[in-house]
Scaffold this motif. Structure first.
Motif, mmCIF file in Angstrom:
data_model
loop_
_atom_site.group_PDB
_atom_site.id
_atom_site.type_symbol
_atom_site.label_atom_id
_atom_site.label_comp_id
_atom_site.label_asym_id
_atom_site.label_seq_id
_atom_site.Cartn_x
_atom_site.Cartn_y
_atom_site.Cartn_z
ATOM 1 N N THR A 414 0.697 -1.272 -0.110
ATOM 2 C CA THR A 414 0.092 0.200 0.038
ATOM 3 C C THR A 414 0.736 1.194 -0.086
ATOM 4 O OG1 THR A 414 -0.179 -0.062 2.461
ATOM 5 C CG2 THR A 414 -1.835 -1.283 1.316
ATOM 6 N N SER A 415 2.336 1.220 0.198
ATOM 7 C CA SER A 415 3.117 2.143 0.003
ATOM 8 C C SER A 415 3.533 2.675 -1.195
ATOM 9 C CB SER A 415 4.401 1.931 0.957
ATOM 10 O OG SER A 415 3.834 1.795 2.180
ATOM 11 N N MET A 416 3.994 1.729 -1.975
ATOM 12 C CA MET A 416 4.327 1.896 -3.494
ATOM 13 C C MET A 416 3.983 1.546 -4.592
ATOM 14 S SD MET A 416 7.984 -0.391 -3.160
ATOM 15 C CE MET A 416 8.718 0.591 -1.804
ATOM 16 N N PRO A 417 4.073 1.549 -5.578
ATOM 17 C CA PRO A 417 3.297 1.025 -6.847
ATOM 18 C C PRO A 417 3.407 -0.336 -6.895
ATOM 19 C CG PRO A 417 4.059 3.215 -7.417
ATOM 20 C CD PRO A 417 4.561 2.919 -6.057
ATOM 21 N N LEU A 418 2.492 -1.113 -7.358
ATOM 22 C CA LEU A 418 2.579 -2.520 -7.204
ATOM 23 C C LEU A 418 3.720 -3.282 -8.130
ATOM 24 C CD1 LEU A 418 -1.226 -3.826 -7.593
ATOM 25 C CD2 LEU A 418 0.079 -3.764 -5.542
ATOM 26 N N GLU A 419 4.220 -2.501 -8.964
ATOM 27 C CA GLU A 419 5.158 -3.192 -9.934
ATOM 28 C C GLU A 419 6.461 -3.042 -9.236
ATOM 29 O OE1 GLU A 419 4.411 0.952 -11.853
ATOM 30 O OE2 GLU A 419 3.296 -0.595 -10.737
ATOM 31 N N TYR A 420 6.648 -2.125 -8.056
ATOM 32 C CA TYR A 420 7.833 -2.011 -7.517
ATOM 33 C C TYR A 420 7.820 -3.093 -6.173
ATOM 34 C CZ TYR A 420 8.788 1.755 -10.535
ATOM 35 O OH TYR A 420 8.866 2.424 -11.583
#
Length: 951
Positions: A414-420
């Motif tokens: 929930t903190s960074m974009p899913l791909e990362y």
């Protein structure tokens, strides 16, 4: 060099010291944790070996470095240790324990034979289902190697049933699909079931060319090192994970690194059975799951569609039934949703199980103790590795956990974009929990300059949030070097995390967790206790201290429930209830009477009555609220309320009447409850009053009336008491009370049902009889009808009013319900088996030390004697004293009321006292006579001699 040699020699000693202060795991536990093996695995045997392996496919082109002068392919030999468990062969190299790690499921072994080419050494040639061959050369004594082989042979036999399931399982692995399609060229082969990404696309829209390149690298690795249940992991494997796993392969790599693949193979069909067996059932966990389903990664399209929602529901529901202690916890839906993008339902289910148990223990629990503990560990790392930043955060009162808690709880989803986030998960499953600390520290390091400008939590959160949203941007956009401009912020984050903070090891994490675990657990237990005490039902008798003590003893008794971990049932069964009451109540404590079968039956019956009465749910378990309400009623100081409650224990149908069997059970219950007083273990107020009266009488007899009347009356410095006499008196009194209770109950019992109309003068059948016979029959018939209790064919009952009348008619039982029973329950000292009861000697010391009551009795007797002498001078003082004593004996009820009114509140601490403990080997004369020394005395020796007496 001598200095370093000295340090090296002391290292084992220092390690032993460190281990003594931290919890240690067994060898098998460490082994399972290191290689992510199922809980039933343990080391059967181990030996030193050299291993060489060859695959049936090999490289497409010949590698010059692996070809000798004769054109033959050169194979590498790895030296290390081979471990045997019930279902696995595990090999690790001796160089760095990462150059060659083989976790081989025994079910994959197709054939084992002795190697004919190694005539000078003992060796085995192992052929796997895929055609890969392992040459195992044993190092050491031949006898030792033979023993290892015998155990391996035994394990192979046990795993034959599992080998039959191997082909079906392998078909579910994408690595086998690659081999079958691209090497064996099988047609009409279908790709195995995968995650939601197959239909809803994978996050970030990965570049197809990059995906194909990564897939090619993994394909080459599988050809040379095996796949799924028989893969060899080395440095190349770790590099491939770090550079990024292709989306189609990610599910298999995650379950391989996490060990969930071994669980899935060992438990075929369990996931489906959990769903089928619990279909249609409801629970609190399921209700919470339904609330969070549509809030799970809402940015991913699959979770806005019925298919994705249903898959997520199935996995979370199945896990809640598998692990009811956890059920469902906050943020578990986020993590599970991330897994389902790349995994099938069954794969995600087992991966979630290992994630909760191994990677993030306690993160997803009722108390979330794991997350709170790791937050404290993270703060310690920040303080140690970045002191300047830590000082600034402390100075400005910035709450670091406000920002970092979601990172750990949701694993950065929930903190960074899913791909990362999934790239972080790749390394997380390979390297373990230390990955979270390394990435979190790197985030602070990279943003350190900006954070040092923040003044409060809001600015801190805004800085980090903006950073995560720009991870795709260049880390050095103003650099003249084009290579630097191509480096993204995410790449910079990975380098910082796994280069600069590579010093954060798994051992450091475990050490810091053990360091702060006790403090965190105590804080959680304190918080839970305060919360639960506030939610307890309102009580009228129990104090806050007593409620706190009941809470502590309750959860100490329910040993299976761990408050800090939030695991185990918090309800109390009957067996635990018996032990619990034994810590509070004098009559429930374990004693020698427990060996008596009659007493044991009485005890079990009465405690079962209490248990059933307190069980509000009627499910055979007591909550802490049930116990609190029950004890509150039992300790009521109101006499009528105490009698009413005792009556209700036996009036199970709540009709206000007790039949014969109920009365007999009640009598048995009273016999059990009064056993400590009946056997002379404790004394009640009547016995205590009798002792004080006897002391006063003896003082009057032994001293001069004139001396006592002229000055202040003082007690002697020492007295002797015949304790056996008082024991016998009290025992006889309680036996008499029990007998009178039954007699009066049946005497005053009423018929269960009386005929409405009875003609007592119906003499129609008596024609021809004499008048005397008719009259006798009429009297007999009228007596039977009027007093139905005498008719054995008609049951009788007693009601609450009759019961109270019977109790109040006996001073012993009246005192028992008004005072004795309540004072036998020590709620403030429940955890101490000894309670606050004093032995008989201590009771007498208290009487002597605070002798005002006895002295007052002596003065009353002296005044009475003087008055009687003035009225009738011929009456002797001893006769007068004896008559006064007899008069008071004949009016016990009045004396009891006066005594209770005058002294009950003043001397509550002395209401219950135990008799002086007597050693079985003590001489009989010593047992009958005890000399009591005063606690404090200012009397002269002469005065003491004057008033000393023997009972």
């Amino acid at each position: 060099m001598s200095f370093f040699s000295s340090i090296r020699q002391k290292a084992p000693f220092l390690e032993r010291i460190a281990e003594s202060f931290t919890p240690t795991m067994s060898r098998d536990e460490k082994f399972r944790l290191q290689y992510k093996l199922p809980n039933e695995e343990h080391i059967v045997d181990d030996t030193n070996t050299d291993i060489t392996f060859t695959t049936p496919y090999g490289p497409h082109r010949k590698d010059e470095k692996r070809i000798n002068d004769n054109g033959a392919q050169v194979t590498y030999v790895f030296s290390g240790k081979l471990f045997l468990t019930p279902h696995f062969l595990v090999f690790r190299d001796a160089f760095d324990q990462n150059s060659c790690v083989l976790i081989l499921n025994i079910s994959t072994i197709k054939r084992v034979e002795r190697s004919p080419s190694q005539s000078y050494a003992f060796a085995l040639l192992v052929t796997l289902y895929s055609g890969t061959q392992l040459l195992i050369q044993f190092i050491g004594l031949r006898n030792r190697s033979e023993q290892f082989c015998e155990k391996l042979k035994e394990m192979l036999k046990h795993n034959i049933p599992n080998a039959k399931r191997l082909p079906e399982f392998v078909e579910s692995c994408y690595s086998d699909f690659l081999i079958q399609k691209n090497i064996l060229r099988k047609k009409d082969i279908i790709a195995p079931k995968a995650g939601l990404g197959q239909h809803f696309k994978y996050p970030g829209q990965p570049d197809i060319s990059k995906e194909k390149a990564k897939l090619r690298l993994w394909f080459e690795y599988y050809k040379e090192n095996g796949e799924n249940l028989a893969i060899i992991q080395n440095h190349t494997f770790q590099k491939l994970v770090r550079i990024g796993v292709p989306s189609r392969m990610r599910g298999e790599i995650w379950e391989l690194c996490s060990g969930s693949m071994y669980l899935r193979f060992a438990n075929p069909g369990e996931y489906g059975r959990l769903l089928e067996d619990n279909k249609g059932k409801t629970s609190q966990a399921i209700d919470e799951i339904e609330k969070d389903l549509k809030r799970s990664l809402p940015e991913y399209s699959a979770y806005q569609a019925p298919q994705g929602i249903q898959r997520l529901r199935n996995v979370l529901t199945a896990y809640s039934w598998k692990n009811p202690d956890v059920g469902y916890c906050q943020a578990m839906n986020i993590v599970c949703a991330g897994l389902l993008i790349y995994m099938s339902e069954e794969q995600a289910f087992w991966c979630l199980s290992n994630l909760c148990d191994i990677y993030a223990p306690g993160y997803y629990s009722k108390t979330m103790y794991g997350t709170l503990l790791d937050q404290r560990v993270f703060e310690a790392f920040v303080e140690d590795r970045m002191p300047v930043l830590n000082d600034y955060i402390v100075e400005h009162d910035i709450q670091l956990s406000v920002v970092s808690l979601p990172w750990f709880l949701s694993l950065f989803y929930t903190s960074m974009p899913l791909e990362y986030a999934v790239r972080i998960m790749d390394i997380f499953f390979m390297n373990g929990p230390k990955t979270l600390f390394q990435v979190a520290l790197a985030v602070l390091k990279v943003n350190g300059d900006d954070i040092l400008q923040a003044d409060d939590d809001g600015m801190f959160i805004a800085i980090v949030k903006h950073y995560f949203q720009t991870l795709h941007e260049s880390a050095h956009p103003d650099s003249p070097d084009s290579k630097y401009r191509q480096i993204t912020k995410f790449q910079e984050l990975l380098v910082t995390a796994f280069k600069e903070f590579s010093v954060i090891t798994e051992d450091m994490v475990i050490h810091e967790r053990n360091k702060y675990k006790k403090t965190i657990f105590e804080n959680i237990e304190t918080f839970v206790k305060k919360t639960q005490l506030r939610r307890m039902p309102k009580t009228f008798i129990l104090s806050d201290k007593e409620l706190s003590n009941i809470y502590d003893v309750f959860y100490q008794s329910v040993e299976t429930h761990k408050i800090s971990l939030g695991t185990g049932s918090s309800n109390m069964t009957f067996d635990v209830f018996v032990q619990f009451m034994g810590k509070f109540c004098d009559w429930a404590k374990p004693s020698r009477d427990d060996n008596d079968q009659v007493y044991k039956t009485q005890k079990q019956t009465f405690l079962r009555k209490l248990f059933n009465n307190w069980d509000s749910s009627k499910l055979g378990e007591l909550t802490v609220n049930d116990v609190v309400l029950g004890l509150d009623r039992m300790t009521s100081p109101d006499l009528l309320e105490a009698m009413n409650y005792f009556f209700s224990l036996y009036d199970e149908d709540n009709d206000g009447q007790l039949q014969k069997d109920d009365v007999l059970q009640m009598s048995e219950g009273l016999l059990f409850l009064t056993t400590p007083w009946k056997t002379g273990k404790f004394v009640d107020l009547l016995t205590k009053k009798a002792i004080e009266d006897d002391i006063a009488d003896e003082i009057v007899k032994e001293t001069s009336i004139g001396q006592q009347a002229s000055g202040e009356i003082e007690l002697p410095s020492g007295v002797t008491i015949d304790e056996e006499k008082y024991k016998a008196r009290q025992s006889e009194r309680y036996l008499t009370a029990a007998s009178s209770f039954l007699q009066r109950c049946f005497e005053y019992a009423e018929p269960l049902q009386l005929d409405k109309e009875v003609d007592l003068l119906d003499l129609s059948d008596d024609e021809g009889k004499s008048d005397e016979a008719k009259q006798a029959k009429k009297k007999k018939f009228a007596s039977i009808v009027a007093n139905a209790a005498l008719d054995p064919t008609r049951p009788t009952v007693i009601d609450l009013a009759t019961f109270r009348m019977v109790i109040l008619a006996d001073e012993t039982y009246e005192l028992f319900f008004s005072t004795t029973l309540r004072k036998s329950i020590h709620l403030e000292e429940g955890a101490d088996d000894s309670g606050n009861n004093q032995v008989l000697k201590s009771m007498f010391d208290g009487i002597i030390a605070d002798g005002r009551r006895v002295a007052e009795r002596v003065r009353r007797r002296v005044d009475s004697v003087a008055t009687n002498k003035s009225r009738a001078g011929s009456i002797e003082t001893s006769t007068t004293t004896e008559s006064i004593h007899t008069s008071e004996t004949n009016n016990k009820m009045v004396d009891l009321d006066d005594f209770t009114t005058d002294h009950l509140e003043e001397h509550e601490e002395l209401l219950q006292n135990s008799w002086l403990d007597v050693d079985e080997t003590t001489d009989q004369s010593a047992r009958q006579e005890r000399k009591i020394e005063p606690m404090s005395s200012s009397l002269s020796e002469k005065e003491q001699d004057l008033i000393e007496f023997e009972a």
